[in-house]
Design a protein around this motif. Structure first.
Motif, mmCIF file in Angstrom:
data_model
loop_
_atom_site.group_PDB
_atom_site.id
_atom_site.type_symbol
_atom_site.label_atom_id
_atom_site.label_comp_id
_atom_site.label_asym_id
_atom_site.label_seq_id
_atom_site.Cartn_x
_atom_site.Cartn_y
_atom_site.Cartn_z
ATOM 1 N N SER A 38 19.989 -29.166 -21.283
ATOM 2 C CA SER A 38 20.605 -30.318 -21.952
ATOM 3 C C SER A 38 19.545 -31.313 -22.402
ATOM 4 N N LEU A 83 31.821 -33.384 -13.461
ATOM 5 C CA LEU A 83 31.335 -33.432 -14.840
ATOM 6 C C LEU A 83 30.418 -32.256 -15.139
ATOM 7 N N THR A 85 27.258 -30.673 -17.009
ATOM 8 C CA THR A 85 25.962 -31.218 -17.420
ATOM 9 C C THR A 85 25.706 -30.868 -18.874
ATOM 10 N N LYS A 86 25.847 -31.864 -19.742
ATOM 11 C CA LYS A 86 25.629 -31.668 -21.172
ATOM 12 C C LYS A 86 25.456 -33.028 -21.841
ATOM 13 N N ARG A 88 26.254 -36.257 -23.880
ATOM 14 C CA ARG A 88 27.520 -36.934 -24.136
ATOM 15 C C ARG A 88 27.281 -38.142 -25.039
ATOM 16 N N THR A 89 28.193 -38.343 -25.966
ATOM 17 C CA THR A 89 28.047 -39.418 -26.950
ATOM 18 C C THR A 89 28.668 -40.709 -26.440
ATOM 19 N N PHE A 138 32.178 -43.174 -22.820
ATOM 20 C CA PHE A 138 31.705 -41.924 -23.400
ATOM 21 C C PHE A 138 32.896 -41.047 -23.783
ATOM 22 N N HIS A 139 32.641 -40.036 -24.613
ATOM 23 C CA HIS A 139 33.716 -39.141 -25.007
ATOM 24 C C HIS A 139 34.232 -38.371 -23.775
ATOM 25 N N GLU A 140 35.419 -37.835 -23.901
ATOM 26 C CA GLU A 140 36.136 -37.153 -22.813
ATOM 27 C C GLU A 140 36.545 -38.136 -21.721
ATOM 28 N N ILE A 142 35.155 -40.794 -20.190
ATOM 29 C CA ILE A 142 34.221 -41.084 -19.101
ATOM 30 C C ILE A 142 33.801 -42.545 -19.224
ATOM 31 N N GLU A 208 23.185 -40.373 -27.573
ATOM 32 C CA GLU A 208 23.544 -39.348 -26.597
ATOM 33 C C GLU A 208 22.823 -39.569 -25.270
ATOM 34 N N ILE A 210 22.832 -38.029 -20.861
ATOM 35 C CA ILE A 210 23.249 -36.985 -19.921
ATOM 36 C C ILE A 210 23.695 -37.653 -18.628
#
Length: 214
Positions: A38, A83, A85-86, A88-89, A138-140, A142, A208, A210
């Motif tokens: 990532s 979560l 691991t990637k 995230r915006t 953050f998206h999703e 968070i 972005e 992590i």
């Protein structure tokens, strides 16, 4: 016979413990691999990025893989699903007292230039103007709440009150998001004031980061 049974029992426990340890080590290596992959994805881009390493209690500001600033997480609370691991915006950052730039009136500026140029000065926002308490979205779904480390009795009581409100409101928000069929993760991070201001100053919307929490 008794000695043989004891040997078999000891062998069974040894194999069980060894298998469990190997499984944990494999999972740990997989998590670290995902973190490296990532970060490599972000390091290829000409932008700064953050790594919120909740496992090791650190926040790292980096660019092209180079460490620019390392910040310590004084305290951390986590609520919600695990979560991945990637990268995230960051969709939004919000604070009760948002830093505001001084509005410049072009007509007034012209008058100042013709009358007294020494009295006209554009005030730029500085690090000290940044808030220390804010929320990062953050998206999703968070949400990361950043709060400064308490330094006195009053600030300790204030932080305790905010934390209680945060903790009591999490179940309600979880249920609400479940009804809407949306995921929900809330993270509460305590850092020192300077680091809190640095994070707000450096993080920009659509950037972005992590969030590492294996």
């Amino acid at each position: 016979m008794k000695a043989f049974l004891c040997f078999l029992l000891a062998l069974f426990f040894a194999i069980t413990i060894s298998t469990e340890a190997m499984s944990k080590n494999a999972a740990g290596l997989e998590d670290k691999t995902l973190l490296l992959e990532s970060e490599l994805e972000l390091a290829k881009k000409p932008h700064i990025y953050f790594i919120f390493n909740l496992k090791n209690g650190g926040i790292f500001l980096k660019s092209r893989g180079v460490m620019l600033k390392e910040m310590k997480i004084e305290d951390m609370k986590f609520w919600g699903r695990p979560l991945d691991t990637k990268p995230r915006t960051l969709l939004k950052k919000s604070s009760l007292f948002e830093p505001k730039r001084e509005k410049i009136d072009p007509e007034k500026s012209k008058e100042n230039e013709t009358t007294d140029t020494s009295s006209f000065e554009v005030k730029a926002l500085e690090l000290k103007d940044m808030p220390t308490s804010y929320r990062l979205v953050f998206h999703e779904s968070i949400f990361i709440s950043i709060r400064p480390k308490a330094t006195g009795i009053i600030s300790k009581l204030y932080n305790t009150g905010r934390y209680i409100i945060w903790y009591l409101s999490r179940p309600i928000l979880t249920v609400w998001n479940s009804i809407r069929s949306k995921p929900f993760t809330a993270i509460y991070l305590t850092v020192n004031e300077e680091d809190a201001r640095s994070i707000y100053w450096s993080l920009t919307e659509n950037s972005e980061s992590i969030i590492y929490h294996p």
